[in-house]
Structures are given as C-alpha cells and as structure tokens.
Design a protein around this motif. Sequence first.
Motif, PDB file in Angstrom:
ATOM      1  N   ARG A   5       0.839  -1.201   0.000  1.00 32.96           N
ATOM      2  CA  ARG A   5       0.000   0.000   0.000  1.00 32.96           C
ATOM      3  C   ARG A   5       0.871   1.248   0.000  1.00 32.96           C
ATOM      4  N   ILE A   6       0.584   2.162  -0.905  1.00 31.90           N
ATOM      5  CA  ILE A   6       1.276   3.437  -0.979  1.00 31.90           C
ATOM      6  C   ILE A   6       0.255   4.541  -0.709  1.00 31.90           C
ATOM      7  N   ALA A   7       0.531   5.340   0.311  1.00 37.43           N
ATOM      8  CA  ALA A   7      -0.300   6.506   0.608  1.00 37.43           C
ATOM      9  C   ALA A   7       0.168   7.647  -0.296  1.00 37.43           C
ATOM     10  N   VAL A   8      -0.739   8.201  -1.063  1.00 33.86           N
ATOM     11  CA  VAL A   8      -0.413   9.291  -1.975  1.00 33.86           C
ATOM     12  C   VAL A   8      -0.974  10.583  -1.386  1.00 33.86           C
ATOM     13  N   ILE A   9      -0.100  11.567  -1.252  1.00 32.13           N
ATOM     14  CA  ILE A   9      -0.527  12.864  -0.732  1.00 32.13           C
ATOM     15  C   ILE A   9      -0.250  13.906  -1.802  1.00 32.13           C
ATOM     16  N   VAL A  10      -1.337  14.445  -2.334  1.00 35.82           N
ATOM     17  CA  VAL A  10      -1.251  15.457  -3.381  1.00 35.82           C
ATOM     18  C   VAL A  10      -1.412  16.826  -2.717  1.00 35.82           C
ATOM     19  N   GLY A  11      -0.454  17.701  -2.948  1.00 32.85           N
ATOM     20  CA  GLY A  11      -0.450  19.003  -2.291  1.00 32.85           C
ATOM     21  C   GLY A  11      -1.319  20.053  -2.948  1.00 32.85           C
ATOM     22  N   SER A  12      -2.151  19.664  -3.873  1.00 36.74           N
ATOM     23  CA  SER A  12      -3.037  20.603  -4.562  1.00 36.74           C
ATOM     24  C   SER A  12      -4.480  20.211  -4.320  1.00 36.74           C
ATOM     25  N   ARG A  21      -3.491  14.556 -11.466  1.00 40.09           N
ATOM     26  CA  ARG A  21      -3.419  13.782 -12.708  1.00 40.09           C
ATOM     27  C   ARG A  21      -2.102  13.008 -12.784  1.00 40.09           C
ATOM     28  N   LEU A  22      -1.010  13.654 -12.355  1.00 38.56           N
ATOM     29  CA  LEU A  22       0.289  12.977 -12.345  1.00 38.56           C
ATOM     30  C   LEU A  22       0.275  11.792 -11.383  1.00 38.56           C
ATOM     31  N   ALA A  23      -0.319  11.970 -10.215  1.00 40.24           N
ATOM     32  CA  ALA A  23      -0.396  10.872  -9.240  1.00 40.24           C
ATOM     33  C   ALA A  23      -1.131   9.665  -9.836  1.00 40.24           C
ATOM     34  N   LEU A  24      -2.234   9.915 -10.508  1.00 44.63           N
ATOM     35  CA  LEU A  24      -3.000   8.825 -11.128  1.00 44.63           C
ATOM     36  C   LEU A  24      -2.201   8.166 -12.258  1.00 44.63           C
ATOM     37  N   ALA A  25      -1.517   8.981 -13.057  1.00 44.49           N
ATOM     38  CA  ALA A  25      -0.718   8.439 -14.159  1.00 44.49           C
ATOM     39  C   ALA A  25       0.434   7.590 -13.633  1.00 44.49           C
ATOM     40  N   LEU A  26       1.064   8.014 -12.556  1.00 43.21           N
ATOM     41  CA  LEU A  26       2.153   7.223 -11.963  1.00 43.21           C
ATOM     42  C   LEU A  26       1.643   5.882 -11.452  1.00 43.21           C
ATOM     43  N   ALA A  27       0.465   5.876 -10.862  1.00 47.30           N
ATOM     44  CA  ALA A  27      -0.101   4.619 -10.355  1.00 47.30           C
ATOM     45  C   ALA A  27      -0.274   3.601 -11.481  1.00 47.30           C
ATOM     46  N   HIS A  28      -0.559   4.077 -12.701  1.00 47.89           N
ATOM     47  CA  HIS A  28      -0.696   3.175 -13.854  1.00 47.89           C
ATOM     48  C   HIS A  28       0.628   2.506 -14.220  1.00 47.89           C
ATOM     49  N   LEU A  29       1.749   3.109 -13.802  1.00 56.81           N
ATOM     50  CA  LEU A  29       3.069   2.577 -14.140  1.00 56.81           C
ATOM     51  C   LEU A  29       3.590   1.587 -13.094  1.00 56.81           C
ATOM     52  N   ALA A  30       2.867   1.431 -12.004  1.00 60.51           N
ATOM     53  CA  ALA A  30       3.311   0.562 -10.910  1.00 60.51           C
ATOM     54  C   ALA A  30       2.975  -0.897 -11.192  1.00 60.51           C
ATOM     55  N   PRO A  31       3.713  -1.812 -10.572  1.00 59.91           N
ATOM     56  CA  PRO A  31       3.386  -3.227 -10.730  1.00 59.91           C
ATOM     57  C   PRO A  31       2.052  -3.549 -10.051  1.00 59.91           C
ATOM     58  N   GLU A  37      -3.255   4.828  -2.958  1.00 59.95           N
ATOM     59  CA  GLU A  37      -4.481   5.416  -2.411  1.00 59.95           C
ATOM     60  C   GLU A  37      -4.227   6.879  -2.095  1.00 59.95           C
ATOM     61  N   THR A  38      -4.939   7.768  -2.781  1.00 57.73           N
ATOM     62  CA  THR A  38      -4.802   9.198  -2.524  1.00 57.73           C
ATOM     63  C   THR A  38      -5.536   9.539  -1.236  1.00 57.73           C
ATOM     64  N   LEU A  39      -4.797  10.114  -0.295  1.00 59.52           N
ATOM     65  CA  LEU A  39      -5.360  10.454   1.005  1.00 59.52           C
ATOM     66  C   LEU A  39      -5.979  11.845   0.972  1.00 59.52           C
ATOM     67  N   ARG A  40      -7.020  12.005   1.746  1.00 55.18           N
ATOM     68  CA  ARG A  40      -7.718  13.287   1.824  1.00 55.18           C
ATOM     69  C   ARG A  40      -7.007  14.200   2.825  1.00 55.18           C
ATOM     70  N   VAL A  72       5.058   6.193   1.060  1.00 57.61           N
ATOM     71  CA  VAL A  72       4.304   7.424   0.800  1.00 57.61           C
ATOM     72  C   VAL A  72       4.842   8.053  -0.483  1.00 57.61           C
ATOM     73  N   LEU A  73       3.933   8.543  -1.288  1.00 60.91           N
ATOM     74  CA  LEU A  73       4.282   9.301  -2.484  1.00 60.91           C
ATOM     75  C   LEU A  73       3.709  10.700  -2.328  1.00 60.91           C
ATOM     76  N   PHE A  74       4.592  11.695  -2.299  1.00 64.18           N
ATOM     77  CA  PHE A  74       4.183  13.094  -2.259  1.00 64.18           C
ATOM     78  C   PHE A  74       4.217  13.638  -3.681  1.00 64.18           C
ATOM     79  N   VAL A  75       3.111  14.255  -4.105  1.00 57.70           N
ATOM     80  CA  VAL A  75       3.017  14.857  -5.425  1.00 57.70           C
ATOM     81  C   VAL A  75       2.629  16.312  -5.179  1.00 57.70           C
ATOM     82  N   THR A  76       3.605  17.200  -5.376  1.00 55.65           N
ATOM     83  CA  THR A  76       3.376  18.580  -4.956  1.00 55.65           C
ATOM     84  C   THR A  76       3.530  19.608  -6.063  1.00 55.65           C
ATOM     85  N   PRO A  77       2.631  20.585  -6.071  1.00 57.59           N
ATOM     86  CA  PRO A  77       2.865  21.755  -6.905  1.00 57.59           C
ATOM     87  C   PRO A  77       3.870  22.666  -6.195  1.00 57.59           C
TER      88      PRO A  77
END
Length: 185
Positions: A5-12, A21-31, A37-40, A72-77
Amino acid sequence: MAQTRIAVIVGSLRKDSFNHRLALALAHLAPSDFTFETLRIDDLPLYNQDDDGNQAASVKRLKSEVAAAQGVLFVTPEYNRSIPGVLKNAIDHASRPYGQSVWAGKPTGVVGISVGAIGTALAQQHLRNILAYLDAPTMGGPEVFLQAKEGLFDDKGHIGNEGTQKFLQGWMDKYVTWVKSHSAA
C-alpha cells in the motif's frame, strides 16, 4: 501475492490539478502488487499544538492511513517557491504530538508538476528538508521536475509522451525497489 500500500498525498486541492493527474498516471506505471491510495487532506483543521491531546477525527484518519501504508508518495505543486500550506499542514498534523510521528522510517518519493519551466524543483527541495527532519527516508533520484505541457496526459489519464513515459517508468521502477528495500529492513 501481498499488496504493498502506498499513501499518496497530493499538495493541490484544485479540481483539475495537474499533480492529481500525475499521481494517477504514476499509479498506472506501478506493478500489480502495488496499490496507490490518494489520502484526503482538504478537511484537516489548521494545525494548533493545543489540539495535540484531542486530535480531530480527520487527523486521526490521516495518521492511521499513513501508518498502514508501506510507503508514501508526495506529489506537490510549487506555490511561491515552496510547498503549499495545505501540504505542510498535513505533514505537521501527522508528525504530532511530539514523539508520535507516523513519518519516521516511512520510505517516501517526491515528484511534482507545474506550468513553470523548473517544474517544482524548489518545492521538492523544501519538502525533502522537512522529510529529512522527520526521519522519512526519501528516494534521492532520479528527480522528477515536470513542466505541464499540452499532450503530457492522454485522454485516459496516462502519460501521452513516449519519452516522458519511459522516464517516469524508470522512476517508478526505482521507487518500487526503494519501498521494498525499506519494507524488508
């Protein structure tokens, strides 16, 4: 096969966020054994140390979700040459009260996308400094400083540019190895 499980935290918080959109696209590249899971974070109150003894339900939820993840994956603007306030607020909440941080030892990756020519380079550096203090091992490279351009994403939300897709696949492959190496330790 066990799921990682990878917790995804998008800073936008923006509805049509490039970083989401980048977070979702990266998830498509994972095994297939990795789940993203994008956290609220939009419902967290502003951090106030007076609340450490009685954290809001949204804060407890965030801490629980991060604690349950293997990475954890941080995706930040980049806002004003740094990370957005909403991202810093989430990081502060999940690190408190002192001694009860969920970040310690959690392997992290940091990426971002912006319309600016340098992508999110400065925001990522600030975030890396924060994560180092919080004892969250952060993958050093390759670094991902993407500029949002027409055609970067296709109509299915995948990376539409072949060169960028190859680069990001290499990043994802290394991130997967990074998380697995820390999970095995």
